[in-house]
Design a protein around this motif. Structure first.
Motif, short mmCIF file in Angstrom:
data_model
loop_
_atom_site.label_atom_id
_atom_site.label_comp_id
_atom_site.label_asym_id
_atom_site.label_seq_id
_atom_site.Cartn_x
_atom_site.Cartn_y
_atom_site.Cartn_z
N SER A 136 0.83 -1.21 0.00
CA SER A 136 0.00 0.00 0.00
C SER A 136 0.86 1.26 0.00
CB SER A 136 -0.91 0.01 1.23
OG SER A 136 -1.52 1.28 1.39
N ILE A 137 0.45 2.25 -0.80
CA ILE A 137 1.11 3.55 -0.76
C ILE A 137 0.10 4.66 -0.43
CG2 ILE A 137 3.03 2.89 -2.26
CD1 ILE A 137 1.63 4.34 -4.56
N GLN A 138 -1.07 4.25 0.07
CA GLN A 138 -2.07 5.20 0.56
C GLN A 138 -2.35 4.90 2.02
OE1 GLN A 138 -3.14 7.76 -1.15
NE2 GLN A 138 -2.35 7.18 -3.17
N GLU A 139 -2.40 5.92 2.83
CA GLU A 139 -2.63 5.71 4.27
C GLU A 139 -3.96 5.05 4.55
OE1 GLU A 139 -2.20 8.26 8.45
OE2 GLU A 139 -1.91 9.23 6.51
N SER A 140 -4.95 5.27 3.67
CA SER A 140 -6.29 4.72 3.88
C SER A 140 -6.38 3.23 3.56
CB SER A 140 -7.30 5.48 3.02
OG SER A 140 -7.01 5.29 1.63
N LEU A 141 -5.38 2.67 2.88
CA LEU A 141 -5.39 1.27 2.47
C LEU A 141 -4.56 0.46 3.45
CD1 LEU A 141 -6.25 -0.84 0.35
CD2 LEU A 141 -4.19 -0.24 -0.95
N LYS A 142 -5.22 -0.39 4.22
CA LYS A 142 -4.60 -1.06 5.36
C LYS A 142 -4.12 -2.47 5.00
CE LYS A 142 -5.78 2.50 7.83
NZ LYS A 142 -4.77 3.53 8.18
N VAL A 143 -3.14 -2.96 5.77
CA VAL A 143 -2.66 -4.33 5.64
C VAL A 143 -3.82 -5.30 5.84
CG1 VAL A 143 -1.19 -6.10 6.70
CG2 VAL A 143 -0.30 -3.79 6.35
N GLY A 144 -3.93 -6.28 4.94
CA GLY A 144 -4.99 -7.27 4.99
C GLY A 144 -6.19 -6.95 4.11
N GLU A 145 -6.33 -5.70 3.66
CA GLU A 145 -7.44 -5.35 2.77
C GLU A 145 -7.20 -5.90 1.37
OE1 GLU A 145 -9.85 -1.53 3.05
OE2 GLU A 145 -7.87 -0.85 3.73
N LEU A 146 -8.30 -6.02 0.61
CA LEU A 146 -8.22 -6.46 -0.78
C LEU A 146 -8.15 -5.25 -1.70
CD1 LEU A 146 -10.83 -9.36 -0.99
CD2 LEU A 146 -8.41 -9.47 -0.38
N VAL A 147 -7.44 -5.40 -2.79
CA VAL A 147 -7.37 -4.39 -3.84
C VAL A 147 -7.79 -5.03 -5.15
CG1 VAL A 147 -5.88 -2.87 -5.18
CG2 VAL A 147 -5.53 -3.08 -2.72
N MET A 148 -8.72 -4.40 -5.84
CA MET A 148 -9.12 -4.82 -7.19
C MET A 148 -8.52 -3.82 -8.18
SD MET A 148 -11.18 -7.31 -6.29
CE MET A 148 -12.30 -7.82 -4.98
N ALA A 149 -7.65 -4.30 -9.06
CA ALA A 149 -6.93 -3.42 -9.96
C ALA A 149 -7.74 -3.10 -11.20
CB ALA A 149 -5.59 -4.04 -10.34
N MET A 150 -8.44 -1.97 -11.15
CA MET A 150 -9.20 -1.50 -12.31
C MET A 150 -8.27 -1.16 -13.47
SD MET A 150 -11.98 1.61 -12.29
CE MET A 150 -10.84 2.73 -11.49
#
Length: 237
Positions: free
Chosen positions: A94-108
């Motif tokens: 993560s390079i955004q403070e709002s995106l936490k360890v363990g969260e999922l990211v869907m790459a649009m």
């Protein structure tokens, strides 16, 4: 039809496939989520398996690290083995403070600091994007399970160790996280007219310094795996 990097025979690979970078993660998915599993590849220890999930035939195969490696494997899967739905499952930083360890990211979409798209001789900068159909399905699956996820643009970087904090400049452009493969995956899929999507678990935060262990990265991403398998099954006859 065997290739220099894949010993699978005709019809041994399903039309829908999960693509972790780590071949041991491919083995973990096959052993813990698929039934009636058969191994189809061990060339260069890049393990590949085919089985069933919910009665649907699905494959999983490692791709290695970086755009050159996944570029080779996905090109062969698409053009030699007829794969139509390719879902990358992996870790990201993560390079955004709002995106936490363990969260999922869907790459649009996937940006890059590499040069994979130079082969297409395009008169500009190519924007590599996911299949909307796969993305929509994956987001719906994650939300139905109550898994926290964010959708947006990621960076597929050629660099793991860097001399300068370039991530800060990408963060200013709204990039959520960094990994190393999706740009090549999306280019290959878009050029061939097939579907592709990258789904990630945040393994560490470059902003805060938090992170998961190597063992947790290999076996602890079950939410991501479940979403990816449900998405693959939805596009498998």
């Amino acid at each position: 039809m065997a290739t220099p990097h894949n010993q699978a025979g005709t019809n041994e690979i399903a039309e829908s496939i999960l693509l972790p970078g780590d071949p041991l993660r491919a083995q973990f998915i096959a052993e813990h989520f698929l039934e009636d599993v058969k191994q189809f590849n061990s060339v260069r220890n890049m393990l590949g398996f085919t089985g069933t999930y919910g009665g649907k035939r699905i494959s999983v195969m490692g791709t290695g690290m970086g755009c050159p490696s996944i570029g080779i494997y996905t090109y062969e899967l698409i053009h030699f083995y007829g794969v139509k739905n390719l879902i990358r499952v992996g870790s990201c930083g993560s390079i955004q403070e709002s995106l936490k360890v363990g969260e999922l990211v869907m790459a649009m979409g996937a940006s890059t600091d590499g040069n994979f798209a130079h082969q297409y001789r395009l008169p500009g900068t190519y924007s590599a994007t996911a299949s909307y159909e796969l993305l929509e399905c994956a987001v719906r699956s994650a939300r139905e399970h109550g898994y926290s996820c964010q959708v947006g643009n990621i960076l597929s970087s050629d660099l793991f160790y860097t001399e300068t904090p370039e991530w800060k400049e990408w963060a200013k452009m709204g990039i959520l996280s960094i990994e190393m493969e999706s740009y090549a995956l999306y280019c290959n899929a878009n050029r061939a007219g097939v579907r592709a999507l990258g789904i990630f678990t945040v393994s560490d935060s470059i902003v805060t310094g938090e992170g998961l262990s190597a063992a947790e990265r290999q076996t602890g991403f079950t939410n991501m795996m479940q979403v990816a398998l449900e998405t693959a099954a939805a596009f498998t006859e």
